[in-house]
Design a protein around this motif. Structure first.
Motif, mmCIF file in Angstrom:
data_model
loop_
_atom_site.group_PDB
_atom_site.id
_atom_site.type_symbol
_atom_site.label_atom_id
_atom_site.label_comp_id
_atom_site.label_asym_id
_atom_site.label_seq_id
_atom_site.Cartn_x
_atom_site.Cartn_y
_atom_site.Cartn_z
ATOM 1 N N LEU A 70 63.450 -49.716 108.472
ATOM 2 C CA LEU A 70 64.749 -50.216 108.916
ATOM 3 C C LEU A 70 64.766 -50.438 110.427
ATOM 4 C CD1 LEU A 70 67.738 -50.706 107.957
ATOM 5 C CD2 LEU A 70 68.169 -48.395 108.784
ATOM 6 N N ARG A 71 65.399 -51.535 110.847
ATOM 7 C CA ARG A 71 65.553 -51.768 112.287
ATOM 8 C C ARG A 71 66.841 -52.548 112.535
ATOM 9 N NH1 ARG A 71 62.163 -55.695 110.551
ATOM 10 N NH2 ARG A 71 62.472 -57.764 111.377
ATOM 11 N N ASN B 3 70.378 -46.401 130.351
ATOM 12 C CA ASN B 3 69.995 -45.025 130.685
ATOM 13 C C ASN B 3 69.067 -44.399 129.648
ATOM 14 O OD1 ASN B 3 71.816 -44.625 128.602
ATOM 15 N ND2 ASN B 3 72.951 -43.006 129.643
ATOM 16 N N GLY B 4 68.700 -45.147 128.605
ATOM 17 C CA GLY B 4 67.764 -44.645 127.606
ATOM 18 C C GLY B 4 68.394 -44.075 126.353
ATOM 19 N N LEU B 5 69.711 -44.008 126.277
ATOM 20 C CA LEU B 5 70.366 -43.507 125.073
ATOM 21 C C LEU B 5 70.033 -44.442 123.917
ATOM 22 C CD1 LEU B 5 72.316 -41.428 123.839
ATOM 23 C CD2 LEU B 5 74.142 -43.045 124.313
ATOM 24 N N ASP B 6 69.494 -43.890 122.838
ATOM 25 C CA ASP B 6 69.087 -44.709 121.695
ATOM 26 C C ASP B 6 69.384 -43.992 120.377
ATOM 27 O OD1 ASP B 6 67.129 -42.762 122.019
ATOM 28 O OD2 ASP B 6 65.485 -44.089 121.480
ATOM 29 N N PRO B 7 70.584 -44.177 119.835
ATOM 30 C CA PRO B 7 70.966 -43.515 118.582
ATOM 31 C C PRO B 7 70.019 -43.892 117.438
ATOM 32 C CG PRO B 7 72.842 -44.635 119.568
ATOM 33 C CD PRO B 7 71.628 -45.041 120.341
ATOM 34 N N ASP B 8 69.843 -42.966 116.528
ATOM 35 C CA ASP B 8 68.986 -43.167 115.365
ATOM 36 C C ASP B 8 69.513 -44.334 114.527
ATOM 37 O OD1 ASP B 8 67.899 -42.946 112.708
ATOM 38 O OD2 ASP B 8 67.290 -40.901 113.218
ATOM 39 N N PRO B 9 68.673 -45.338 114.223
ATOM 40 C CA PRO B 9 69.163 -46.481 113.454
ATOM 41 C C PRO B 9 69.638 -46.108 112.056
ATOM 42 C CG PRO B 9 66.774 -46.581 113.669
ATOM 43 C CD PRO B 9 67.251 -45.476 114.565
ATOM 44 N N TYR B 10 69.090 -45.041 111.467
ATOM 45 C CA TYR B 10 69.521 -44.631 110.131
ATOM 46 C C TYR B 10 70.929 -44.031 110.160
ATOM 47 C CZ TYR B 10 64.893 -45.713 108.439
ATOM 48 O OH TYR B 10 63.745 -46.379 108.105
ATOM 49 N N VAL B 11 71.308 -43.427 111.265
ATOM 50 C CA VAL B 11 72.682 -42.937 111.422
ATOM 51 C C VAL B 11 73.608 -44.132 111.629
ATOM 52 C CG1 VAL B 11 74.238 -41.569 112.875
ATOM 53 C CG2 VAL B 11 71.984 -40.668 112.271
ATOM 54 N N LEU B 12 73.216 -45.081 112.461
ATOM 55 C CA LEU B 12 74.025 -46.278 112.698
ATOM 56 C C LEU B 12 74.160 -47.114 111.429
ATOM 57 C CD1 LEU B 12 72.592 -47.336 116.172
ATOM 58 C CD2 LEU B 12 74.751 -46.155 115.708
ATOM 59 N N HIS B 13 73.180 -47.052 110.557
ATOM 60 C CA HIS B 13 73.173 -47.780 109.283
ATOM 61 C C HIS B 13 74.152 -47.155 108.291
ATOM 62 C CE1 HIS B 13 71.215 -49.154 105.451
ATOM 63 N NE2 HIS B 13 71.077 -50.271 106.144
ATOM 64 N N GLY B 14 74.453 -45.856 108.489
ATOM 65 C CA GLY B 14 75.360 -45.153 107.603
ATOM 66 C C GLY B 14 74.658 -44.321 106.554
ATOM 67 N N ASP B 15 73.321 -44.191 106.652
ATOM 68 C CA ASP B 15 72.567 -43.408 105.678
ATOM 69 C C ASP B 15 72.710 -41.911 105.902
ATOM 70 O OD1 ASP B 15 71.683 -45.771 104.622
ATOM 71 O OD2 ASP B 15 69.750 -45.728 105.641
ATOM 72 N N THR C 212 60.555 -40.651 112.808
ATOM 73 C CA THR C 212 59.914 -39.592 113.592
ATOM 74 C C THR C 212 59.304 -38.496 112.751
ATOM 75 O OG1 THR C 212 61.931 -38.299 113.731
ATOM 76 C CG2 THR C 212 61.553 -39.933 115.481
ATOM 77 N N GLY C 213 59.704 -38.399 111.463
ATOM 78 C CA GLY C 213 59.229 -37.318 110.624
ATOM 79 C C GLY C 213 59.960 -36.007 110.868
ATOM 80 N N ARG C 214 60.905 -36.012 111.805
ATOM 81 C CA ARG C 214 61.672 -34.801 112.120
ATOM 82 C C ARG C 214 63.006 -34.816 111.413
ATOM 83 N NH1 ARG C 214 61.727 -35.239 118.325
ATOM 84 N NH2 ARG C 214 61.077 -37.320 117.861
ATOM 85 N N ARG C 215 63.658 -33.684 111.414
ATOM 86 C CA ARG C 215 65.005 -33.584 110.834
ATOM 87 C C ARG C 215 65.942 -34.506 111.589
ATOM 88 N NH1 ARG C 215 65.696 -29.130 107.248
ATOM 89 N NH2 ARG C 215 67.830 -29.816 107.134
ATOM 90 N N ARG C 216 66.894 -35.072 110.888
ATOM 91 C CA ARG C 216 67.864 -36.013 111.467
ATOM 92 C C ARG C 216 68.797 -35.336 112.436
ATOM 93 N NH1 ARG C 216 66.863 -40.842 110.994
ATOM 94 N NH2 ARG C 216 65.922 -41.283 109.051
ATOM 95 N N ARG C 217 69.034 -35.984 113.539
ATOM 96 C CA ARG C 217 70.138 -35.613 114.417
ATOM 97 C C ARG C 217 70.466 -36.786 115.298
ATOM 98 N NH1 ARG C 217 68.587 -32.879 119.608
ATOM 99 N NH2 ARG C 217 66.504 -33.639 119.881
ATOM 100 N N ALA C 218 71.745 -37.007 115.475
ATOM 101 C CA ALA C 218 72.199 -38.103 116.328
ATOM 102 C C ALA C 218 73.189 -37.522 117.302
ATOM 103 C CB ALA C 218 72.857 -39.201 115.503
ATOM 104 N N VAL C 219 72.686 -37.032 118.383
ATOM 105 C CA VAL C 219 73.555 -36.429 119.387
ATOM 106 C C VAL C 219 73.655 -37.374 120.558
ATOM 107 C CG1 VAL C 219 73.889 -33.922 119.384
ATOM 108 C CG2 VAL C 219 71.630 -34.827 119.500
ATOM 109 N N LEU C 220 74.839 -37.477 121.076
ATOM 110 C CA LEU C 220 75.053 -38.322 122.255
ATOM 111 C C LEU C 220 75.342 -37.448 123.438
ATOM 112 C CD1 LEU C 220 77.212 -41.167 120.799
ATOM 113 C CD2 LEU C 220 74.802 -41.158 121.271
#
Length: 114
Positions: free
Chosen positions: A2-3, A63-75, A106-114
């Motif tokens: 997904l992108r 500034n480099g902030l880049d939210p996880d696309p899967y969170v933005l997708h609503g998954d 990333t293979g890591r647990r999901r987190r979308a912190v701002l």
């Protein structure tokens, strides 16, 4: 994989985001602009500098902030204490009912912190 393929800044602190699978969502950052990375986004002109980073496959700000696309997708829901709200726009797929626990990116647990 997904992108994010395009984005459009909307009124307030919202983005209309289109994904490689054709899904379009609206992400509302209004209640989520806390912390050192998110602080510059409180300036509406700075918020509107969001762009698609082809390499990261998501939305990024200068500034480099880049939210996880899967969170933005609503998954996935955003990780606490995030108050990001994402909703699918009419005519597009609804949020997945049982998403995987790890990020394909990333293979890591999901987190979308701002």
């Amino acid at each position: 994989m997904l992108r994010v393929t395009s984005l459009e800044p909307l009124d307030g602190y919202k983005l209309r985001i289109t994904f490689s699978d054709g899904v379009v969502t609206e992400a509302d950052f209004s209640d989520d602009l806390r912390g050192p990375l998110a602080e510059p986004l409180r300036d509406p002109a700075y918020f509107r500098q969001a762009r698609v980073d082809v390499e990261a496959r998501t939305v990024v700000w200068p500034n480099g902030l880049d939210p996880d696309p899967y969170v933005l997708h609503g998954d996935y829901p955003p990780a606490a204490p995030s108050a990001l709200r994402v909703r699918p726009l009419d005519g597009h797929r609804e949020q997945a009912e049982s998403p995987p626990r790890r990020s394909p990116r990333t293979g890591r647990r999901r987190r979308a912190v701002l």
